[in-house]
Design a protein around this motif. Structure first.
Motif, PDB file in Angstrom:
ATOM      1  N   ILE A  66       1.934   2.948  -7.085  1.00  0.00           N
ATOM      2  CA  ILE A  66       1.428   1.250  -6.595  1.00  0.00           C
ATOM      3  C   ILE A  66       0.775   0.870  -6.501  1.00  0.00           C
ATOM      4  N   PHE A  67       0.247  -0.101  -7.026  1.00  0.00           N
ATOM      5  CA  PHE A  67      -1.060  -0.308  -6.659  1.00  0.00           C
ATOM      6  C   PHE A  67      -1.221  -1.841  -5.855  1.00  0.00           C
ATOM      7  N   LYS A 113     -21.982   2.662  -1.505  1.00  0.00           N
ATOM      8  CA  LYS A 113     -22.869   0.998  -2.317  1.00  0.00           C
ATOM      9  C   LYS A 113     -21.153   0.360  -2.625  1.00  0.00           C
ATOM     10  N   LEU A 114     -20.414   0.885  -3.089  1.00  0.00           N
ATOM     11  CA  LEU A 114     -19.653   0.121  -3.761  1.00  0.00           C
ATOM     12  C   LEU A 114     -18.284   0.243  -2.682  1.00  0.00           C
ATOM     13  N   ASN A 115     -17.971   0.870  -2.789  1.00  0.00           N
ATOM     14  CA  ASN A 115     -16.764   1.516  -1.559  1.00  0.00           C
ATOM     15  C   ASN A 115     -15.382   1.351  -2.359  1.00  0.00           C
ATOM     16  N   MET A 116     -15.587   2.504  -3.512  1.00  0.00           N
ATOM     17  CA  MET A 116     -15.162   2.877  -4.755  1.00  0.00           C
ATOM     18  C   MET A 116     -14.243   3.987  -3.859  1.00  0.00           C
ATOM     19  N   THR A 117     -13.058   3.875  -4.368  1.00  0.00           N
ATOM     20  CA  THR A 117     -11.532   4.616  -4.490  1.00  0.00           C
ATOM     21  C   THR A 117     -12.402   5.759  -5.083  1.00  0.00           C
ATOM     22  N   MET A 170       3.125  -0.588   9.540  1.00  0.00           N
ATOM     23  CA  MET A 170       2.079   0.503   8.999  1.00  0.00           C
ATOM     24  C   MET A 170       1.267  -0.586   7.645  1.00  0.00           C
ATOM     25  N   GLU A 171       0.445  -0.403   7.538  1.00  0.00           N
ATOM     26  CA  GLU A 171      -0.173  -0.743   6.342  1.00  0.00           C
ATOM     27  C   GLU A 171      -0.173  -0.564   5.285  1.00  0.00           C
ATOM     28  N   GLU A 172       0.203  -1.235   4.178  1.00  0.00           N
ATOM     29  CA  GLU A 172       0.441  -0.625   2.929  1.00  0.00           C
ATOM     30  C   GLU A 172      -0.358  -0.049   2.345  1.00  0.00           C
ATOM     31  N   SER A 173      -0.676   0.670   1.910  1.00  0.00           N
ATOM     32  CA  SER A 173      -1.540   1.830   1.330  1.00  0.00           C
ATOM     33  C   SER A 173      -1.864   1.164  -0.313  1.00  0.00           C
ATOM     34  N   PHE A 174      -3.425   1.678  -0.202  1.00  0.00           N
ATOM     35  CA  PHE A 174      -3.921   0.899  -1.648  1.00  0.00           C
ATOM     36  C   PHE A 174      -2.862   1.327  -2.643  1.00  0.00           C
ATOM     37  N   LEU A 175      -3.314   2.795  -3.006  1.00  0.00           N
ATOM     38  CA  LEU A 175      -3.166   3.052  -3.918  1.00  0.00           C
ATOM     39  C   LEU A 175      -1.835   3.970  -3.964  1.00  0.00           C
TER      40      LEU A 175
END
Ligand SMILES: Nc1ncnc2c1ncn2[C@@H]1O[C@H](COP(=O)(O)OP(=O)(O)OP(=O)(O)O)[C@@H](O)[C@H]1O
Ligand SMILES: [Mg+2]
Lengths: 283, 275
Positions: A63-64, A192-196, A1-6
């Motif tokens: 975790i970030f 626009k900025l792919n802001m989370t 599984m892909e590691e999540s962003f945050l």
């Protein structure tokens, strides 16, 4: 599984004997908009402050990008590097009240970026326009209304173009038209900025509208985490009560009608002739 | 209880234990404050070089602390000067010749009265103001907001005030001494039976520049105390209006006590060095 962003893992936090967060787990992907809903005083703001490193958790970790940024043993100084990539809108806006609105926005830009004075002035006008405010650069925060203050706080945060934006009740002090504008802004920033974005809110209508995922906090735990569609379909009575109670308050009249129709027993019976006939004991 | 003797002993032991824990608690609190304050001083002082990047913050504070305190310091000083003369005259009456009046007055003004009273007056204005400002910024989450925007609160809030206090107190004391002398001369001339000539020769008689310099320089320490206590109790304040109120009271209380304590220490060591 892909590691999540945050990733928030088993987050615990108590104040004295008050166990606020018991076991909070949330996974957030890059560019995702996640709303955290839950009753007042259940610790939504505390979650955001833990993510921002303003409080140290008593247990668990955050975790970030695969790196632990907050845990009970982590020192707050080490947080500085990641904090530059985060932005936060405070529940009470937290404007610097010794400075004008313009200076509030200019202060971090001047100190932390290499923008020229001209660029800064342009940015101030731009970000204020994004939140629907004009010509208030010289006004002191004390002279603004609550909703205006919260929007200036938002403008100040997004002027820094953070990668992750935490909103503490961005729309609760706003009228429906302004709420819509802010909701559009949040989705715009993502597109626009792919802001989370992580949004703490009571405003279920807005949460449905902007979020990819909704997490529900109750008694120190995340009792639900899923898409808006999933939360509507959830059969947990508490969740239903929470979102329905809110629906009555926030939804437009047409929606309210369809909702009443859905629970109109007579109509359901008419559509389902195989159901047992109405007995004389029914209320 | 079947055995009254045993009961008594357990009772005493329990109370002794409670007392012990109470004392340990107080010591713990004291040590914690000492740690916070030393961290605060360290963090403030290492940021002083950053001053050059935001000079206007410091000059603004210097204006508030220096120029705006001047009227208050002036009024205090006139009365301190006058009162010193009247007291000395009263003490001297019939025992010491009046030509020593100027000497006694100038000595007490320069070494103690002006530095300490100026520090008190400024502390009542500034340490409370600093504690209230930091405390209310904490209450309204402005300090958290600064942290989130990676703005260093020591650098932008505390350091300019610290530097301004340390620089402006000596300046204020120079003004204060000047005005106090004028006050003392006026009082000596008009209210006491001593001529200006006699008073001034007495004043010049044993005038020592080192005394004056020590008196002025020690106020830098008082300035640091004012800024640091204000900041410390501001940071430690509980959230809300009541917490901020308590913080201001504590700030002015502790700065007064610390000013007197350090004044004593300085007097002690300077006198020891001299003789
Ligand atoms: N700094 C603090 N010290 C002590 N207790 C705190 C602190 N911050 C929050 N709490 C407690 O934590 C609990 C959760 O507070 P929090 O502000 O997170 O609620 P919330 O979910 O954001 O509510 P609301 O929707 O009303 O903003 C509350 O019971 C509060 O008393
Ligand atoms: Mg909250």
């Amino acid at each position: 599984m892909e590691e999540s962003f945050l990733k928030i893992e088993h987050l615990k936090k108590h104040f004295g004997s008050n166990q606020v967060l018991i076991d909070v787990n949330i996974d957030i992907n890059k560019g995702e908009i996640v709303s955290i809903i839950g009753q007042s005083g259940h610790g939504k703001s505390v979650i955001l402050k833990n993510i921002m490193g303003l409080m140290l958790p008593d247990g668990g970790r955050i975790i970030f990008e695969g790196e632990v940024i907050s845990s009970p043993t982590k020192r707050s100084e080490e947080y500085e590097q990641v904090r530059k990539r985060f932005g936060m809108l405070f529940q009470g806006a937290a404007l610097f009240d010794s400075m004008t609105v313009g200076e509030n926005i200019a202060f971090p830009l001047r100190e932390r970026t290499s923008m020229s004075e001209e660029e800064i002035n342009k940015t101030i006008v731009d970000v204020l326009a994004m939140v629907g405010l004009h010509g208030i650069e010289e006004v002191m925060p004390a002279e603004l209304s609550g909703g205006m203050r919260s929007r200036v706080g938002l403008a100040r945060a997004i002027a820094m173009k953070p990668e992750v934006m935490l909103y503490d009740e961005p729309t609760s002090a706003l009228d429906p038209i302004m709420s819509d504008k802010i909701n559009d802004l949040i989705t715009d920033l993502r597109n626009k900025l792919n802001m989370t974005s992580i949004i703490v809110t009571h405003d279920i209508a807005s949460a449905y509208k902007v979020s990819d995922k909704i997490a529900m906090l109750h008694d120190g735990k995340i009792i639900f985490h899923g898409t808006p569609g999933e939360i509507r379909a959830s059969r947990n009575p508490y969740i239903q009560q929470f979102i329905r109670g809110q629906r009555k308050m926030y939804y437009a009249v047409e929606d309210e009608k369809t909702y009443e129709e859905q629970v109109d027993l007579d109509k359901i019976r008419a559509q389902t002739p195989w159901a047992p006939k109405r007995s004389k004991f029914d209320g | 209880m079947k055995n009254p003797g045993l009961a008594l002993v357990t009772n005493i032991l329990i109370n002794a234990g409670k007392l012990f824990y109470g004392i340990v608690d107080v010591i713990g609190i004291f040590l914690r404050h000492v740690k916070y304050i030393s961290d605060l001083i360290y963090n403030t002082i290492i940021r002083v070089p950053l001053l050059v990047k935001n000079v206007n913050l410091t000059t603004h504070q210097m204006y508030i602390i220096g120029v705006e305190s001047l009227p208050l310091v002036a009024v205090t000083s006139v009365f301190v000067g006058g009162e010193a003369v009247i007291q000395a005259n009263f003490q001297f009456a019939g025992m010491v010749p009046l030509r020593y009046l100027g000497y006694a007055v100038s000595k007490s003004l320069v070494t103690e009265l002006c530095p300490v009273l100026t520090a008190f007056v400024v502390s009542s204005r500034i340490s409370t103001a600093i504690a209230a400002e930091i405390g209310s910024m904490k209450t309204s989450e402005q300090l958290d907001a600064m942290t989130c925007l990676s703005l260093d609160s020591f650098r932008y809030l505390i350091m300019p005030k610290f530097v301004a206090c340390v620089l402006m107190l000596p300046v204020l004391v120079i003004f204060s001494e000047l005005i106090a002398f004028i006050g003392s001369i006026i009082t000596a001339m008009f209210f006491i039976d001593v001529s200006l000539y006699v008073y001034l020769t007495g004043l010049k008689l044993f005038f020592s520049l080192p005394d004056m310099i020590i008196g002025i320089l020690k106020t830098t320490v008082f300035g640091a105390i004012i800024a640091i206590t204000g900041a410390h109790f501001g940071f430690q304040s509980r959230k809300g209006a009541q917490g901020v109120g308590e913080a201001t009271t504590r700030a002015v209380m502790f700065s007064a006590v610390l000013i007197l304590f350090f004044d004593f220490m300085i007097a002690f060591f300077v006198l020891k060095a001299k003789f």
